[in-house]
Design a protein around this motif. Structure first.
Motif, mmCIF file in Angstrom:
data_model
loop_
_atom_site.group_PDB
_atom_site.id
_atom_site.type_symbol
_atom_site.label_atom_id
_atom_site.label_comp_id
_atom_site.label_asym_id
_atom_site.label_seq_id
_atom_site.Cartn_x
_atom_site.Cartn_y
_atom_site.Cartn_z
ATOM 1 N N ARG A 28 0.799 -1.230 0.000
ATOM 2 C CA ARG A 28 0.000 0.000 0.000
ATOM 3 C C ARG A 28 0.833 1.283 0.000
ATOM 4 N N LYS A 29 2.113 1.157 -0.252
ATOM 5 C CA LYS A 29 2.978 2.333 -0.349
ATOM 6 C C LYS A 29 3.482 2.463 -1.781
ATOM 7 N N SER A 30 3.502 3.708 -2.268
ATOM 8 C CA SER A 30 3.815 3.941 -3.680
ATOM 9 C C SER A 30 5.157 4.640 -3.878
ATOM 10 N N SER A 31 5.800 4.313 -4.996
ATOM 11 C CA SER A 31 6.991 5.020 -5.476
ATOM 12 C C SER A 31 6.829 5.193 -6.981
ATOM 13 N N TYR A 32 7.558 6.148 -7.556
ATOM 14 C CA TYR A 32 7.382 6.475 -8.973
ATOM 15 C C TYR A 32 8.721 6.537 -9.698
ATOM 16 N N ILE A 33 8.729 5.998 -10.923
ATOM 17 C CA ILE A 33 9.880 6.110 -11.813
ATOM 18 C C ILE A 33 9.425 6.878 -13.049
ATOM 19 N N TYR A 34 10.011 8.043 -13.276
ATOM 20 C CA TYR A 34 9.607 8.882 -14.410
ATOM 21 C C TYR A 34 10.276 8.393 -15.691
ATOM 22 N N ILE A 35 9.521 8.382 -16.793
ATOM 23 C CA ILE A 35 10.051 7.851 -18.056
ATOM 24 C C ILE A 35 10.659 8.947 -18.930
ATOM 25 N N GLY A 36 10.578 10.198 -18.511
ATOM 26 C CA GLY A 36 11.187 11.286 -19.270
ATOM 27 C C GLY A 36 10.285 11.915 -20.313
ATOM 28 N N GLN A 37 8.982 11.621 -20.258
ATOM 29 C CA GLN A 37 8.023 12.190 -21.204
ATOM 30 C C GLN A 37 6.886 12.868 -20.432
ATOM 31 N N ALA A 38 6.338 13.936 -21.028
ATOM 32 C CA ALA A 38 5.220 14.647 -20.405
ATOM 33 C C ALA A 38 4.210 15.024 -21.488
ATOM 34 N N ILE A 39 2.914 14.950 -21.163
ATOM 35 C CA ILE A 39 1.850 15.216 -22.133
ATOM 36 C C ILE A 39 0.767 16.071 -21.493
ATOM 37 N N GLY A 40 -0.190 16.476 -22.320
ATOM 38 C CA GLY A 40 -1.331 17.210 -21.808
ATOM 39 C C GLY A 40 -2.276 16.293 -21.052
ATOM 40 N N LEU A 41 -3.013 16.854 -20.113
ATOM 41 C CA LEU A 41 -3.893 16.057 -19.263
ATOM 42 C C LEU A 41 -4.933 15.306 -20.092
ATOM 43 N N LYS A 42 -5.466 15.939 -21.137
ATOM 44 C CA LYS A 42 -6.512 15.336 -21.952
ATOM 45 C C LYS A 42 -5.964 14.315 -22.958
ATOM 46 N N GLN A 43 -4.626 14.204 -23.030
ATOM 47 C CA GLN A 43 -4.016 13.254 -23.966
ATOM 48 C C GLN A 43 -3.735 11.895 -23.315
ATOM 49 N N TRP A 44 -4.179 11.732 -22.067
ATOM 50 C CA TRP A 44 -3.924 10.486 -21.331
ATOM 51 C C TRP A 44 -5.202 9.669 -21.189
ATOM 52 N N ASN A 45 -5.109 8.405 -21.535
ATOM 53 C CA ASN A 45 -6.220 7.474 -21.380
ATOM 54 C C ASN A 45 -6.080 6.801 -20.016
ATOM 55 N N ALA A 46 -6.839 7.310 -19.027
ATOM 56 C CA ALA A 46 -6.710 6.822 -17.656
ATOM 57 C C ALA A 46 -7.165 5.371 -17.523
ATOM 58 N N LYS A 47 -8.137 4.978 -18.338
ATOM 59 C CA LYS A 47 -8.670 3.619 -18.237
ATOM 60 C C LYS A 47 -7.646 2.583 -18.688
ATOM 61 N N ASN A 48 -7.000 2.849 -19.826
ATOM 62 C CA ASN A 48 -6.042 1.901 -20.390
ATOM 63 C C ASN A 48 -4.597 2.218 -20.033
ATOM 64 N N CYS A 49 -4.394 3.323 -19.293
ATOM 65 C CA CYS A 49 -3.046 3.725 -18.851
ATOM 66 C C CYS A 49 -2.092 3.866 -20.034
ATOM 67 N N ILE A 61 5.609 6.942 -27.601
ATOM 68 C CA ILE A 61 5.572 7.046 -26.138
ATOM 69 C C ILE A 61 4.972 5.794 -25.519
ATOM 70 N N ASN A 62 3.910 5.255 -26.161
ATOM 71 C CA ASN A 62 3.302 4.020 -25.635
ATOM 72 C C ASN A 62 4.278 2.846 -25.725
ATOM 73 N N GLN A 63 5.067 2.829 -26.779
ATOM 74 C CA GLN A 63 6.078 1.779 -26.906
ATOM 75 C C GLN A 63 7.125 1.913 -25.800
ATOM 76 N N LEU A 64 7.466 3.171 -25.476
ATOM 77 C CA LEU A 64 8.418 3.424 -24.387
ATOM 78 C C LEU A 64 7.835 2.961 -23.048
ATOM 79 N N ILE A 65 6.540 3.238 -22.845
ATOM 80 C CA ILE A 65 5.879 2.813 -21.604
ATOM 81 C C ILE A 65 5.902 1.290 -21.480
ATOM 82 N N ILE A 66 5.587 0.594 -22.585
ATOM 83 C CA ILE A 66 5.589 -0.876 -22.579
ATOM 84 C C ILE A 66 6.988 -1.403 -22.260
ATOM 85 N N SER A 67 7.996 -0.756 -22.871
ATOM 86 C CA SER A 67 9.373 -1.175 -22.634
ATOM 87 C C SER A 67 9.767 -0.992 -21.168
#
Length: 400
Positions: A28-49, A61-67
């Motif tokens: 129940r404790k979270s940590s974050y690793i940033y991938i080096g990319q940033a986008i607009g809030l409306k450009q993110w699909n929260a359901k499918n991440c 960017i999605n390929q980078l996220i998968i990697s």
């Protein structure tokens, strides 16, 4: 149980874009690793991440996220097999150490640590320096092997010639880069053999700075000023109180409470080093206290922090920064009306005390008044103002 998922950070950066991170949840404790990319809030699909198709670089960017997810999951499985049960922070550090030698990802971890310490002012400063460095290299990822002496020297030249930044501030930029590099070494992300800082490599040098304070005659003029607006009088009272208490810093001045004054003394704790300080209240301060407005509900001497929770460091820093800017603007007008051609700001109150006290008080007593931990610090600080002895020595040589 643990999980690793893509995540869009809610807080935008200076370009009003939201960084994409890999979120690690463990117990129940979270940590974050940033991938080096940033986008607009409306450009993110929260359901499918994932990034929506409306973004021009969604596929990349999605390929980078998968990697990143794949590497993180493999590392998580391996570390849990090798190390047993681990915290989210430990998993994060191991994943970074094994898979990511990107300078900006490590920089984000460094910034996270600053934020967790609630050093919000320092966070804003270092974030700006990192963003300037990113603009200079003109790419979102930088392997630590690329951060060599030649690149740092080019960045130095860029700061001076293209951004017109003074040498003292350039040194601060380089300290940020060095701190991040040291952090990467501590996490075993990079090898110290490639360290680009130090003797024979890039050495961070601080130019000598000249501290200018007001003299006795100028202080007397300020004490007897006429024709000021109420706002200007108020700013001058804040400045004079700081001066009368041996140059107490503005952050400490604004947090002074009425309850800190008793038995004809001021009792307060310094914000910079948490030292407890007790000083006799001079008669000139008593006159200022009589001029200040005080209602039955007043807590602070000065009204700027009324209603602010001192435990809310971010809001506290913002309020102090805003108040300081307003005071400095009014003090500039006061100096002009007084015929003082020196720069006048809240910090100059400390320099003014140093200038006037240079040949009046033993250095050990000055150390106590300044609340310095070491007398060496006091000697170095006072060296900016000790001029009488050197002037006399010069006269002895040339007056023949």
């Amino acid at each position: 149980m643990s999980s690793i998922t893509p995540f869009l950070v809610k807080r935008p950066n200076s370009k009003n874009l939201h960084p994409i991170a890999i979120r690690i949840i463990k117990d129940r404790k979270s940590s974050y690793i940033y991938i080096g990319q940033a986008i607009g809030l409306k450009q993110w699909n929260a359901k499918n991440c994932c990034v929506k198709k409306s973004h021009p670089d969604c596929l990349e960017i999605n390929q980078l996220i998968i990697s990143k997810l794949s590497k993180a999951n493999k590392s998580l499985i391996n570390t849990e097999i090798e190390e047993g049960s681990l915290s989210s922070k430990k998993i994060k550090s191991l994943i970074i150490a094994k898979n990511d030698k990107d300078f900006f990802n490590v920089a984000n971890c460094h910034l996270d640590n600053i934020k967790k310490r609630k050093q919000f002012h320092q966070f804003d400063i270092e974030l700006k320096r990192i963003e300037v460095f990113k603009q200079f290299i003109n790419k979102d990822k930088l392997n630590f092997n690329e951060l060599n002496v030649e690149l740092i020297k080019e960045f130095d030249t860029y700061l001076v010639n293209k951004r017109n930044i003074v040498r003292r501030t350039v040194a601060n930029y380089m300290i940020t880069l060095r701190t991040i590099y040291n952090f990467a070494i501590s996490k075993s992300i990079v090898n110290i053999q490639n360290y680009p800082f130090g003797k024979g490599k890039y050495q961070i040098k601080f130019p000598e700075s000249r501290k200018v304070g007001l003299n006795i005659e100028e202080i007397k003029v300020l004490e007897n000023m006429k024709g000021l607006t109420e706002a200007q009088k108020y700013a001058l009272d804040v400045w004079l109180l700081s001066f009368y208490f041996a140059g107490i810093r503005i952050g400490d001045v604004l947090t002074l409470k009425w309850s800190d004054f008793y038995d004809d003394k001021l009792h307060y704790r310094m914000e910079k080093n948490t030292k407890l300080v007790t000083l006799k209240v001079p008669g000139k301060v008593v006159n200022i206290l009589k001029r200040l407005e005080r209602s039955k509900d007043s807590i602070y001497l000065f009204k700027e922090l009324e209603g602010v929770n001192l435990n809310d460091n971010k809001r506290l820093r913002t309020r102090i920064k805003t108040a300081t800017r307003n005071f400095n603007r009014r003090l500039k007008i006061v100096a002009s009306k007084a015929g003082i051609d020196k720069k006048m700001s809240m910090h100059i109150a400390r320099h003014s005390f140093g200038n006037i006290s240079s040949d009046k008080i033993p250095i050990q007593m000055l150390q106590k008044l300044y609340r310095h931990s070491s007398v060496t610090t006091t000697i170095l600080y006072q060296s900016n103002f000790v001029q009488k002895d050197t002037d006399a020595a010069l006269e002895k040589v040339i007056n023949f």
